[in-house]
Motif scaffolding. Structure first.
Motif, PDB file in Angstrom:
ATOM      1  N   ARG A   1     -23.208  -0.132  45.736  1.00 26.13           N
ATOM      2  CA  ARG A   1     -22.120   0.838  45.929  1.00 26.13           C
ATOM      3  C   ARG A   1     -21.598   0.722  47.363  1.00 26.13           C
ATOM      4  NH1 ARG A   1     -22.379   7.435  45.508  1.00 26.13           N
ATOM      5  NH2 ARG A   1     -20.149   7.722  45.241  1.00 26.13           N
ATOM      6  N   GLY A   2     -22.533   0.571  48.315  1.00 25.20           N
ATOM      7  CA  GLY A   2     -22.171   0.339  49.710  1.00 25.20           C
ATOM      8  C   GLY A   2     -22.866  -0.923  50.199  1.00 25.20           C
ATOM      9  N   ILE A   3     -22.807  -1.164  51.521  1.00 22.89           N
ATOM     10  CA  ILE A   3     -23.550  -2.294  52.093  1.00 22.89           C
ATOM     11  C   ILE A   3     -25.024  -1.874  52.092  1.00 22.89           C
ATOM     12  CG2 ILE A   3     -23.841  -3.755  54.126  1.00 22.89           C
ATOM     13  CD1 ILE A   3     -20.916  -2.956  54.905  1.00 22.89           C
ATOM     14  N   VAL A   4     -25.853  -2.697  51.482  1.00 23.84           N
ATOM     15  CA  VAL A   4     -27.241  -2.271  51.229  1.00 23.84           C
ATOM     16  C   VAL A   4     -28.085  -2.394  52.502  1.00 23.84           C
ATOM     17  CG1 VAL A   4     -29.334  -2.803  49.921  1.00 23.84           C
ATOM     18  CG2 VAL A   4     -27.097  -2.883  48.791  1.00 23.84           C
ATOM     19  N   ALA A   5     -28.610  -1.241  52.947  1.00 23.95           N
ATOM     20  CA  ALA A   5     -29.460  -1.214  54.141  1.00 23.95           C
ATOM     21  C   ALA A   5     -30.778  -0.519  53.792  1.00 23.95           C
ATOM     22  CB  ALA A   5     -28.759  -0.453  55.268  1.00 23.95           C
ATOM     23  N   ASP A   6     -31.843  -0.892  54.497  1.00 19.52           N
ATOM     24  CA  ASP A   6     -33.110  -0.199  54.260  1.00 19.52           C
ATOM     25  C   ASP A   6     -33.181   1.046  55.151  1.00 19.52           C
ATOM     26  OD1 ASP A   6     -33.864  -1.000  56.806  1.00 19.52           O
ATOM     27  OD2 ASP A   6     -35.198  -2.604  56.116  1.00 19.52           O
ATOM     28  N   ALA A   7     -34.340   1.693  55.196  1.00 22.17           N
ATOM     29  CA  ALA A   7     -34.438   2.953  55.936  1.00 22.17           C
ATOM     30  C   ALA A   7     -34.278   2.782  57.444  1.00 22.17           C
ATOM     31  CB  ALA A   7     -35.777   3.629  55.624  1.00 22.17           C
ATOM     32  N   THR A   8     -34.381   1.528  57.924  1.00 19.86           N
ATOM     33  CA  THR A   8     -34.108   1.308  59.355  1.00 19.86           C
ATOM     34  C   THR A   8     -32.646   0.886  59.566  1.00 19.86           C
ATOM     35  OG1 THR A   8     -34.762  -1.023  59.286  1.00 19.86           O
ATOM     36  CG2 THR A   8     -36.498   0.583  59.808  1.00 19.86           C
ATOM     37  N   LEU A   9     -31.836   0.995  58.515  1.00 21.92           N
ATOM     38  CA  LEU A   9     -30.413   0.631  58.544  1.00 21.92           C
ATOM     39  C   LEU A   9     -30.213  -0.885  58.588  1.00 21.92           C
ATOM     40  CD1 LEU A   9     -28.731   3.255  58.509  1.00 21.92           C
ATOM     41  CD2 LEU A   9     -30.625   3.606  60.044  1.00 21.92           C
ATOM     42  N   ARG A  10     -31.289  -1.636  58.385  1.00 17.93           N
ATOM     43  CA  ARG A  10     -31.224  -3.096  58.455  1.00 17.93           C
ATOM     44  C   ARG A  10     -30.683  -3.678  57.155  1.00 17.93           C
ATOM     45  NH1 ARG A  10     -34.128  -7.109  56.661  1.00 17.93           N
ATOM     46  NH2 ARG A  10     -34.332  -9.040  57.848  1.00 17.93           N
ATOM     47  N   VAL A  11     -29.710  -4.601  57.302  1.00 22.25           N
ATOM     48  CA  VAL A  11     -29.100  -5.272  56.145  1.00 22.25           C
ATOM     49  C   VAL A  11     -29.653  -6.695  56.027  1.00 22.25           C
ATOM     50  CG1 VAL A  11     -26.903  -6.065  55.155  1.00 22.25           C
ATOM     51  CG2 VAL A  11     -26.988  -3.923  56.447  1.00 22.25           C
ATOM     52  N   ALA A  12     -29.784  -7.365  57.167  1.00 21.24           N
ATOM     53  CA  ALA A  12     -30.321  -8.733  57.246  1.00 21.24           C
ATOM     54  C   ALA A  12     -30.808  -8.898  58.686  1.00 21.24           C
ATOM     55  CB  ALA A  12     -29.221  -9.752  56.926  1.00 21.24           C
ATOM     56  N   ASP A  13     -31.333 -10.054  59.029  1.00 21.48           N
ATOM     57  CA  ASP A  13     -31.814 -10.261  60.400  1.00 21.48           C
ATOM     58  C   ASP A  13     -30.695  -9.947  61.396  1.00 21.48           C
ATOM     59  OD1 ASP A  13     -34.268 -10.969  59.563  1.00 21.48           O
ATOM     60  OD2 ASP A  13     -34.031 -13.136  59.911  1.00 21.48           O
ATOM     61  N   ASP A  14     -30.949  -8.993  62.276  1.00 19.63           N
ATOM     62  CA  ASP A  14     -30.020  -8.620  63.350  1.00 19.63           C
ATOM     63  C   ASP A  14     -28.677  -8.069  62.857  1.00 19.63           C
ATOM     64  OD1 ASP A  14     -31.860  -9.325  65.342  1.00 19.63           O
ATOM     65  OD2 ASP A  14     -31.282 -11.439  65.174  1.00 19.63           O
ATOM     66  N   VAL A  15     -28.623  -7.642  61.602  1.00 18.51           N
ATOM     67  CA  VAL A  15     -27.398  -7.020  61.068  1.00 18.51           C
ATOM     68  C   VAL A  15     -27.762  -5.658  60.472  1.00 18.51           C
ATOM     69  CG1 VAL A  15     -25.445  -7.215  59.476  1.00 18.51           C
ATOM     70  CG2 VAL A  15     -26.431  -9.288  60.487  1.00 18.51           C
ATOM     71  N   TYR A  16     -26.994  -4.630  60.816  1.00 15.67           N
ATOM     72  CA  TYR A  16     -27.275  -3.258  60.393  1.00 15.67           C
ATOM     73  C   TYR A  16     -25.984  -2.628  59.852  1.00 15.67           C
ATOM     74  CZ  TYR A  16     -31.348  -4.228  63.219  1.00 15.67           C
ATOM     75  OH  TYR A  16     -32.485  -4.814  63.712  1.00 15.67           O
ATOM     76  N   ALA A  17     -26.139  -1.568  59.050  1.00 12.05           N
ATOM     77  CA  ALA A  17     -24.949  -0.854  58.544  1.00 12.05           C
ATOM     78  C   ALA A  17     -25.201   0.640  58.620  1.00 12.05           C
ATOM     79  CB  ALA A  17     -24.648  -1.262  57.107  1.00 12.05           C
ATOM     80  N   ILE A  18     -24.144   1.388  58.884  1.00  9.90           N
ATOM     81  CA  ILE A  18     -24.256   2.846  59.056  1.00  9.90           C
ATOM     82  C   ILE A  18     -22.926   3.509  58.691  1.00  9.90           C
ATOM     83  CG2 ILE A  18     -23.646   2.662  61.535  1.00  9.90           C
ATOM     84  CD1 ILE A  18     -25.559   5.073  61.992  1.00  9.90           C
ATOM     85  N   GLY A  19     -23.003   4.768  58.276  1.00  8.37           N
ATOM     86  CA  GLY A  19     -21.782   5.544  58.018  1.00  8.37           C
ATOM     87  C   GLY A  19     -21.302   5.383  56.584  1.00  8.37           C
ATOM     88  N   ASP A  20     -20.018   5.643  56.381  1.00  6.38           N
ATOM     89  CA  ASP A  20     -19.441   5.668  55.029  1.00  6.38           C
ATOM     90  C   ASP A  20     -19.503   4.317  54.318  1.00  6.38           C
ATOM     91  OD1 ASP A  20     -18.842   8.298  55.471  1.00  6.38           O
ATOM     92  OD2 ASP A  20     -16.678   8.108  55.155  1.00  6.38           O
ATOM     93  N   CYS A  21     -19.719   3.223  55.065  1.00  3.00           N
ATOM     94  CA  CYS A  21     -19.777   1.904  54.417  1.00  3.00           C
ATOM     95  C   CYS A  21     -21.169   1.601  53.874  1.00  3.00           C
ATOM     96  CB  CYS A  21     -19.354   0.799  55.395  1.00  3.00           C
ATOM     97  SG  CYS A  21     -20.499   0.534  56.767  1.00  3.00           S
ATOM     98  N   ALA A  22     -22.181   2.373  54.264  1.00  6.60           N
ATOM     99  CA  ALA A  22     -23.574   1.965  54.025  1.00  6.60           C
ATOM    100  C   ALA A  22     -24.220   2.699  52.866  1.00  6.60           C
ATOM    101  CB  ALA A  22     -24.390   2.199  55.299  1.00  6.60           C
ATOM    102  N   GLU A  23     -25.113   2.000  52.199  1.00  6.76           N
ATOM    103  CA  GLU A  23     -25.983   2.616  51.198  1.00  6.76           C
ATOM    104  C   GLU A  23     -27.387   2.500  51.791  1.00  6.76           C
ATOM    105  OE1 GLU A  23     -25.266   1.211  47.155  1.00  6.76           O
ATOM    106  OE2 GLU A  23     -27.424   1.195  46.866  1.00  6.76           O
ATOM    107  N   ILE A  24     -27.928   3.629  52.232  1.00  5.01           N
ATOM    108  CA  ILE A  24     -29.174   3.585  52.996  1.00  5.01           C
ATOM    109  C   ILE A  24     -30.335   3.948  52.091  1.00  5.01           C
ATOM    110  CG2 ILE A  24     -30.390   4.536  55.010  1.00  5.01           C
ATOM    111  CD1 ILE A  24     -27.533   5.319  56.063  1.00  5.01           C
ATOM    112  N   ASP A  25     -31.270   3.012  51.947  1.00  7.53           N
ATOM    113  CA  ASP A  25     -32.451   3.263  51.115  1.00  7.53           C
ATOM    114  C   ASP A  25     -32.026   3.773  49.721  1.00  7.53           C
ATOM    115  OD1 ASP A  25     -35.109   2.919  51.101  1.00  7.53           O
ATOM    116  OD2 ASP A  25     -35.641   4.854  51.983  1.00  7.53           O
ATOM    117  N   GLY A  26     -30.973   3.170  49.173  1.00  4.43           N
ATOM    118  CA  GLY A  26     -30.545   3.493  47.803  1.00  4.43           C
ATOM    119  C   GLY A  26     -29.554   4.636  47.687  1.00  4.43           C
TER     120      GLY A  26
END
Ligand SMILES: Cc1cc2nc3c(=O)[nH]c(=O)nc-3n(C[C@H](O)[C@H](O)[C@H](O)COP(=O)(O)OP(=O)(O)OC[C@H]3O[C@@H](n4cnc5c(N)ncnc54)[C@H](O)[C@@H]3O)c2cc1C
Length: 379
Positions: A256-281
């Protein structure tokens, strides 16, 4: 050292930048933004009319001042067109900018209804300060605004515009205001309060065709039951969709959004936050989750991996005709709403199948007195 690059200068981008700057005075931080980069409170967009505010008056801190105050490099009016994750570089139309760590804070797009008719492209939505400026300009000398969507944002605009003297019609396929968040009874309280300001609701309807009216001034809307509605302006408020295309084309995970884990990590050295992110599901728009996540992300970017923990964060809906505090149950939870009538408002509790209260709605004058008690009782 290459900078931490943050794409986006909305609440999410600036919150991360400020929190990181507090932890590290020396870290180079670059923000890249498709917009002007001025800092403003987006929630004001749906209650600024009645206060008579124009777009420039909504700016809290101009971009240049944000850069100076927090020692940031800000590239405004600059769109990131692609990301090379393996090469740790973002590309704008003119430049390739290497990063040490990258934060995606690129927000969400308004959902567009599949409308027919020659006026479909003239249907407005207000999702940033530039949209607000356009909307305000179009309203000059006009009287009747039709809002597509009676959710949180649609009802806030309805309250604001009706208070500012406009005739407002809300068209929504559901049964009551804010139907995805609150029970029908609470919705009826909101509906009655807004109707007392003159707002008209057309529930159980959707708009299919938006034609420019024959005289060129205004619109003729065709509802799905064949009814015709003449109006001066059409505002679409049918929801937002996280911006995922940039991440998707870089090979980053999206749902639904850019998939991030609970540390906001998407991939190595890449993070997502805010309305674009799907955090921990979970997709977590709104101010409080964003500022909470920004504090954790700044710690992680500074070297201490810090998962975000979200406490209960009810949303105060800006409908002064019927104040509303909403903490919906988790998506997909089954159970039932129970009402407790109180003097000056009501308390709605969502009780799940295990008998636990997992959501609530407070209406009217009782919000402040009951807010903390309800948050503490949430399971
Ligand atoms: C009308 C309205 C009223 C609201 N009211 C409330 C409220 O009362 N309470 C509450 O808690 N929340 C409210 N919200 C929600 C809240 O405002 C948002 O959740 C929050 O502001 C989102 O911030 P963001 O930084 O994630 O996204 P945005 O503010 O959308 O920022 C995204 C940024 O990314 C940039 N960008 C996008 N793509 C690119 C690209 N390719 N290259 C470069 N830059 C790019 C944009 O230019 C922008 O700077 C409201 C929202 C709206 C629209």
């Amino acid at each position: 050292m290459h900078p931490v690059i943050i794409i986006g200068t909305g609440l999410a981008g600036y919150s991360v930048a400020r929190e990181l700057r507090k932890l590290d005075p020396a870290q180079p931080i670059t923000l890249i933004s498709a917009d002007a980069g001025d800092f403003y409170a987006k929630p004001m967009l749906s209650n600024a009319f009645a206060q008579g505010k124009n777009a420039p008056q909504l700016v809290n801190t101009p971009m240049e001042k944000m850069a100076e105050q927090h020692q940031l490099t800000i590239l405004a009016h600059t769109r990131v067109v692609s990301i090379d994750v393996a090469g740790k570089t973002v590309h704008t139309v003119n430049d390739a900018l290497p990063y040490h760590k990258l934060v995606l804070a690129i927000g969400a797009d308004p959902i567009r209804l599949p409308l027919g008719g020659n006026g479909a492209d003239e249907v407005l939505s207000v999702n940033d300060i530039a949209d607000y400026g356009v909307f305000r300009g179009r309203l000059e000398g006009k009287q009747h605004v039709t809002i597509l969507g009676g959710g949180l944002i649609g009802c806030e605009f309805a309250n604001d515009l009706a208070s500012a003297g406009y005739q407002v019609t809300v068209v929504d396929p559901g049964t009551h205001p804010l139907s995805s968040l609150i029970p029908q009874g609470a919705g009826q309280e909101v509906q009655q309060a807004l109707e007392s300001l003159g707002v008209q609701f057309h529930f159980g309807r959707s708009v299919q065709v938006a034609d420019i009216a024959a005289d060129g001034d205004g619109f003729t809307l065709t509802e799905d039951n064949g009814d015709i509605l003449d109006t001066d302006i059409v505002l679409s408020a049918v929801g937002l969709r996280p911006r995922t295309t940039l991440a998707q084309s870089a090979g980053l995970p999206t749902n639904r959004g850019i998939v991030a884990d609970a540390t906001l990590r998407v991939a190595d050295d890449v993070y997502a936050i805010g309305d674009c992110a799907e955090i921990d599901g979970q997709w977590r728009p709104y101010v409080m989750p964003i500022t909470t996540a920004a504090r954790s992300l700044a710690q992680t970017l500074h070297g201490t991996e810090t998962p975000v923990h979200f406490p209960a964060m009810p949303v105060l809906v800006k409908t002064p005709a019927c104040p509303l505090l909403v903490n919906p149950p988790p998506r997909g939870e089954t159970g039932e709403w129970q009402q407790e009538v109180a003097e000056g408002g009501s308390i709605w509790q969502f009780i799940n199948q295990a008998g636990l209260m997992t959501g609530f709605v407070l209406t009217g004058k009782i919000i402040a007195a009951n807010r903390q008690r309800m948050i503490s009782a949430l399971r």
